[in-house]
Motif scaffolding. Structure first.
Motif, short mmCIF file in Angstrom:
data_model
loop_
_atom_site.label_atom_id
_atom_site.label_comp_id
_atom_site.label_asym_id
_atom_site.label_seq_id
_atom_site.Cartn_x
_atom_site.Cartn_y
_atom_site.Cartn_z
N THR A 52 0.81 -1.23 0.00
CA THR A 52 0.00 0.00 0.00
C THR A 52 0.84 1.27 0.00
O THR A 52 0.33 2.34 -0.32
N VAL A 53 2.11 1.17 0.36
CA VAL A 53 2.97 2.36 0.40
C VAL A 53 3.07 3.01 -0.97
O VAL A 53 2.86 4.23 -1.13
N SER A 54 3.39 2.20 -1.99
CA SER A 54 3.55 2.76 -3.33
C SER A 54 2.23 3.30 -3.86
O SER A 54 2.19 4.35 -4.51
N GLY A 55 1.13 2.58 -3.56
CA GLY A 55 -0.17 3.04 -4.02
C GLY A 55 -0.57 4.36 -3.37
O GLY A 55 -1.11 5.26 -4.03
N THR A 56 -0.29 4.49 -2.08
CA THR A 56 -0.61 5.74 -1.36
C THR A 56 0.20 6.90 -1.93
O THR A 56 -0.33 8.00 -2.16
N TYR A 57 1.48 6.68 -2.17
CA TYR A 57 2.33 7.73 -2.70
C TYR A 57 1.87 8.17 -4.09
O TYR A 57 1.81 9.37 -4.40
N SER A 58 1.51 7.18 -4.91
CA SER A 58 1.04 7.48 -6.27
C SER A 58 -0.23 8.31 -6.23
O SER A 58 -0.37 9.30 -6.96
N HIS A 59 -1.19 7.93 -5.38
CA HIS A 59 -2.43 8.68 -5.26
C HIS A 59 -2.18 10.08 -4.71
O HIS A 59 -2.84 11.05 -5.13
N TYR A 60 -1.24 10.20 -3.79
CA TYR A 60 -0.92 11.52 -3.22
C TYR A 60 -0.36 12.44 -4.30
O TYR A 60 -0.72 13.62 -4.36
N ARG A 61 0.48 11.89 -5.15
CA ARG A 61 1.03 12.69 -6.25
C ARG A 61 -0.06 13.17 -7.20
O ARG A 61 0.08 14.21 -7.84
N GLU A 62 -1.15 12.40 -7.29
CA GLU A 62 -2.25 12.77 -8.17
C GLU A 62 -3.32 13.59 -7.45
O GLU A 62 -4.39 13.83 -8.01
N ASN A 63 -3.02 14.02 -6.23
CA ASN A 63 -3.97 14.81 -5.42
C ASN A 63 -5.27 14.06 -5.14
O ASN A 63 -6.35 14.66 -5.09
N ASN A 64 -5.16 12.75 -4.97
CA ASN A 64 -6.33 11.92 -4.70
C ASN A 64 -6.48 11.56 -3.22
O ASN A 64 -7.32 10.72 -2.88
N VAL A 65 -5.68 12.17 -2.35
CA VAL A 65 -5.70 11.82 -0.94
C VAL A 65 -6.15 13.02 -0.11
O VAL A 65 -5.56 14.10 -0.20
N VAL A 66 -7.22 12.83 0.69
CA VAL A 66 -7.64 13.83 1.66
C VAL A 66 -6.89 13.50 2.95
O VAL A 66 -7.30 12.62 3.71
N VAL A 67 -5.79 14.20 3.18
CA VAL A 67 -4.84 13.81 4.23
C VAL A 67 -5.48 13.84 5.62
O VAL A 67 -5.32 12.90 6.41
N LYS A 68 -6.20 14.91 5.95
CA LYS A 68 -6.78 15.02 7.29
C LYS A 68 -7.71 13.85 7.57
O LYS A 68 -7.62 13.21 8.63
N CYS A 69 -8.58 13.55 6.64
CA CYS A 69 -9.53 12.46 6.81
C CYS A 69 -8.78 11.12 6.88
O CYS A 69 -9.09 10.27 7.72
N GLY A 70 -7.80 10.95 6.00
CA GLY A 70 -7.05 9.69 5.97
C GLY A 70 -6.30 9.44 7.26
O GLY A 70 -6.30 8.31 7.77
N VAL A 71 -5.67 10.48 7.79
CA VAL A 71 -4.91 10.34 9.04
C VAL A 71 -5.86 10.05 10.21
O VAL A 71 -5.60 9.16 11.04
N ALA A 72 -6.98 10.79 10.28
CA ALA A 72 -7.92 10.62 11.38
C ALA A 72 -8.53 9.21 11.38
O ALA A 72 -8.52 8.51 12.40
N VAL A 73 -9.06 8.80 10.24
CA VAL A 73 -9.66 7.46 10.15
C VAL A 73 -8.59 6.38 10.35
O VAL A 73 -8.83 5.36 10.99
N GLY A 74 -7.38 6.64 9.83
CA GLY A 74 -6.29 5.68 9.96
C GLY A 74 -5.87 5.46 11.40
O GLY A 74 -5.56 4.33 11.80
N ILE A 75 -5.86 6.53 12.21
CA ILE A 75 -5.49 6.39 13.62
C ILE A 75 -6.49 5.49 14.34
O ILE A 75 -6.11 4.56 15.07
N PHE A 76 -7.78 5.77 14.16
CA PHE A 76 -8.80 4.93 14.79
C PHE A 76 -8.75 3.51 14.23
O PHE A 76 -8.95 2.53 14.95
N GLY A 77 -8.49 3.42 12.92
CA GLY A 77 -8.42 2.10 12.29
C GLY A 77 -7.27 1.27 12.84
O GLY A 77 -7.38 0.05 13.02
N ALA A 78 -6.13 1.93 13.12
CA ALA A 78 -4.98 1.23 13.68
C ALA A 78 -5.30 0.64 15.05
O ALA A 78 -4.93 -0.49 15.36
N VAL A 79 -6.03 1.43 15.87
CA VAL A 79 -6.44 0.93 17.19
C VAL A 79 -7.36 -0.28 17.04
O VAL A 79 -7.19 -1.30 17.72
N GLY A 80 -8.33 -0.17 16.12
CA GLY A 80 -9.24 -1.28 15.89
C GLY A 80 -8.53 -2.51 15.35
O GLY A 80 -8.83 -3.64 15.75
#
Length: 254
Positions: A52-80
């Protein structure tokens, strides 16, 4: 070498459809190669960290990542995911086999709706405004915890569930939902894998072989995404979790 070769072939398919494929990796490792199911679950999540690292980087380069939402949901997701991995360690392999197979079939249904009937999702999300303030964190917690627990417990990555959550709860455009899903999957896979590692269900030698095969295959497979007819792409995307579920249902695991 047989594991690397099979993972390479699977990587070709997963790179083609742009999916994590954790579920079918679990099924192949446990049924075809006789890897204990809990170890297959932990290895699959661990491999997702790299794929997923390469896929995330590729999408970020294409401005397809909402960073705030991704980080927030990802933090809760990591706990789960960490909690789900600890819970999975308490379940017998026989019970976990049926539960994981069932979640793969649910994933296939969600993917089928996503690729064949996208208007259903859009109509459901129509009129829903993106949450803000306290509602944003509540929504992030809900989507993150639920998808994280499912990913950690069943080792399936949870991408279809995260994607549907972003489209409906956050009313996110589909291209941003796809890229943000990749970002969210990264901490989920990482902390889910750590949970399995603590339980003694992560084999680093096996992980190296799986990652080597998958990453090489996905890199090549991604080049065919725009070169083959869309009907093949859609059919393969839905078929992959179905194949994984059927392998688990009718195969023998330990």
């Amino acid at each position: 070498m047989s594991i690397i070769l099979v993972m390479f072939i699977m990587g070709l398919m997963l790179g083609f459809v742009g999916a994590g494929g954790a579920g079918v990796v679990i099924a192949v490792l446990s049924v075809v190669f006789g890897i204990p199911l809990h170890t297959a679950l932990g290895t699959s999540l661990g491999a997702m960290v790299f794929t997923t690292v390469s896929g995330t980087y590729s999408h970020y380069r294409e401005n397809n990542v909402v960073v705030k939402c991704g980080v927030a949901v990802g933090i809760f997701g990591a706990v789960g995911a960490f909690g789900g991995a600890k819970f999975a360690g308490l379940l017998p392999a026989g019970d976990l086999k049926w539960l994981t197979a069932g979640m793969l079939f649910v994933s296939a249904i969600l993917l089928a709706i996503r690729v064949y009937f996208p208007e259903w999702i859009y109509s459901f999300a129509k009129g829903v405004s993106s949450p803000a303030g306290a509602k944003f964190w509540g929504a992030a917690g809900g989507v993150g915890i639920v998808s994280g627990i499912m990913s950690g417990t069943f080792g399936i990555g949870g991408m279809p569930f995260i994607l549907i959550g972003l489209l409906t709860v956050f009313n996110m455009p589909v291209h941003q939902a796809a890229g943000t899903t990749m970002l969210i999957s990264l901490p989920i896979a990482l902390f889910g894998g750590i949970g399995y590692l603590i339980n003694g269900h992560l084999d680093f030698s096996l992980l190296t072989k799986v990652v080597a095969g998958l990453m090489t295959g996905t890199y090549i497979g991604a080049k065919f995404t725009r070169r083959l007819p869309p009907v093949i792409l859609k059919t393969t995307m839905v078929a992959i979790p179905v194949i994984g579920g059927l392998l688990l249902l009718f195969g023998t695991v330990r």
